[in-house]
Write an enzyme that holds these catalytic residues in place. Sequence first.
Site, PDB file in Angstrom:
ATOM      1  N   ILE A 145       3.025  -3.741  -1.226  1.00 44.49           N
ATOM      2  CA  ILE A 145       1.946  -3.324  -0.322  1.00 44.49           C
ATOM      3  C   ILE A 145       0.675  -3.821  -1.014  1.00 44.49           C
ATOM      4  CG2 ILE A 145       1.956  -1.016  -1.403  1.00 44.49           C
ATOM      5  CD1 ILE A 145       0.779   0.174   1.109  1.00 44.49           C
ATOM      6  N   SER A 146      -0.178  -4.511  -0.277  1.00 40.63           N
ATOM      7  CA  SER A 146      -1.361  -5.121  -0.901  1.00 40.63           C
ATOM      8  C   SER A 146      -2.316  -4.049  -1.415  1.00 40.63           C
ATOM      9  CB  SER A 146      -2.095  -6.010   0.112  1.00 40.63           C
ATOM     10  OG  SER A 146      -1.227  -6.999   0.619  1.00 40.63           O
ATOM     11  N   GLN A 147      -3.142  -4.468  -2.387  1.00 37.48           N
ATOM     12  CA  GLN A 147      -4.206  -3.628  -2.939  1.00 37.48           C
ATOM     13  C   GLN A 147      -5.131  -3.166  -1.790  1.00 37.48           C
ATOM     14  OE1 GLN A 147      -6.422  -6.342  -5.274  1.00 37.48           O
ATOM     15  NE2 GLN A 147      -7.653  -4.802  -6.303  1.00 37.48           N
TER      16      GLN A 147
END
Length: 225
Positions: A71-73
Amino acid sequence: MSKLSPSDQGTVDYAAWRELMVQNQLESRGILDPEVLEAMRRVPREQFVPVEERDAAYEDRPLPIGFGQTISQPFTVAYTIEALQLRGVERVLDVGTGSGYAAAVLSLLAKEVHSVERIPELAEQARTRLKTLGYNNVEVHVGDGTLGLPERAPFDAILVSAGAAQLPTPYFEQLSDQGRIVIPVGEVESSQDLLRFTRHGDELREANLGLFAFVPLIGEYGWRG
Ligand code: SAM
């Protein structure tokens, strides 16, 4: 992250972490769109990460979600979505559903979101999660997102959350006039320039939004799997 601990009172106050994330990671780094900030305040990121990662959900980094994916930052999600310049009326294509978190944020900012994921298990988990949490204007599809989604085109905005070697050609013909594509593009798999393409008639105008590192976009118009 701050003096506030999420478990000071014995219960984890995710809303407090979320507010701190918005202030310390987004506003302070130049995310200005109030609608984007509000959407980031509303989506419970802790519900989109594996249970064992929940207390790390608001940290300033990507997190593992299984199957070698992330899951992206939070900043990356807010920055890429802000770059799409949504007004609430758009039909959006989201390539790389992953956990479904970016799709949830998009769903609060657009009319309709079509999210494509190549790993069936991740797509199924995200579909269930988004439905349970009430994000009813998101449809999750399993497939190769480098092909776009011709049966649901045209799109007013396309967000790609995995790094491509070049812009997949099907996106242009599936983009409406004045539509925007935000996509990381790089000749090596490990680092990309985040690019925004805007369609003006038969032309695409390009803007470079900075250097990022995404997992690879794998597919017919992406990297080989
Ligand atoms: N947006 C996601 C979220 O909010 O959790 C994070 C995306 S993750 C950085 C990238 C995702 O793109 C991975 O789940 C990966 O399986 C997916 N992916 C890679 N190539 C793809 C393709 N051709 N079509 C669809 N999904 C793809």
